[in-house]
Design an enzyme around this catalytic site. Structure first.
Site, PDB file in Angstrom:
ATOM      1  N   HIS A  52     -21.394 -46.025  -9.404  1.00 37.87           N
ATOM      2  CA  HIS A  52     -22.578 -46.537  -9.277  1.00 37.87           C
ATOM      3  C   HIS A  52     -22.717 -47.341  -8.020  1.00 37.87           C
ATOM      4  CE1 HIS A  52     -23.585 -46.511 -13.955  1.00 37.87           C
ATOM      5  NE2 HIS A  52     -23.114 -45.494 -13.572  1.00 37.87           N
ATOM      6  N   GLU A  54     -23.346 -50.124  -7.203  1.00 43.98           N
ATOM      7  CA  GLU A  54     -22.531 -51.619  -7.142  1.00 43.98           C
ATOM      8  C   GLU A  54     -21.214 -51.509  -7.055  1.00 43.98           C
ATOM      9  OE1 GLU A  54     -24.721 -50.614  -9.609  1.00 43.98           O
ATOM     10  OE2 GLU A  54     -25.442 -52.046 -10.627  1.00 43.98           O
TER      11      GLU A  54
END
Length: 155
Positions: A52, A54
């Site tokens: 992801h 992040e």
């Protein structure tokens, strides 16, 4: 104003994801006004369910500092973090999280669950700002999925 600037950098990363056929979510890690980590969604291309935006950005910043702890850093991400990313944020000791659009299907800052409100969880002293350039961030996602539906492509 500074939050808008760094969110625009995260949006730029989201556009990179979209160009590769990934869900357009982008993130940057900032230390004292300087971007030290960048990431965008890449679970398909990397065959990695943890890729992801992040987590990719946190990994990039951690490599730069040679330390998984990033206590003086801020994370800017175009979409409200999910449970997995929130755990990584907690462990990295990020001091501030700024996100754009809410995520009604997997958001962990109140949209589905609020892990940041669970006092028993360790290492979550970060301040949180949601809704920065939210409409622009949400439009990236809605346009992406509308195009997929129009073309009858799988998500």
């Amino acid at each position: 104003m500074q939050d808008d600037f760094f969110m625009r950098e995260a949006i730029s990363m989201a556009l990179s994801a979209e160009c590769l056929g990934e869900v357009p979510v982008g993130a940057v890690v900032v230390h004292k006004g300087v971007i030290v980590g960048r990431g965008f969604n890449s679970p398909i291309g990397d065959s990695d369910p943890t890729a992801h935006a992040e987590i990719v950005a946190l990994r990039d910043a951690a490599r730069r500092f040679g330390n998984y702890r990033l206590p003086e850093c801020e994370l800017f991400v175009t979409l409200e973090p999910c449970v997995m990313c929130t755990g990584a944020i907690f462990h990295s000791r990020i001091s501030k999280i700024v996100y754009g659009a809410r995520d009604p299907k997997s958001g962990a800052h109140g949209s589905v669950i609020d892990l940041f409100a669970v006092d028993r969880l360790n290492h979550h002293a970060a301040s949180i700002v949601g809704g920065v350039l939210a409409e622009e961030c949400a439009r990236l996602l809605s346009d992406f999925f509308a195009t997929k539906r129009l073309r009858r492509e799988p998500f």
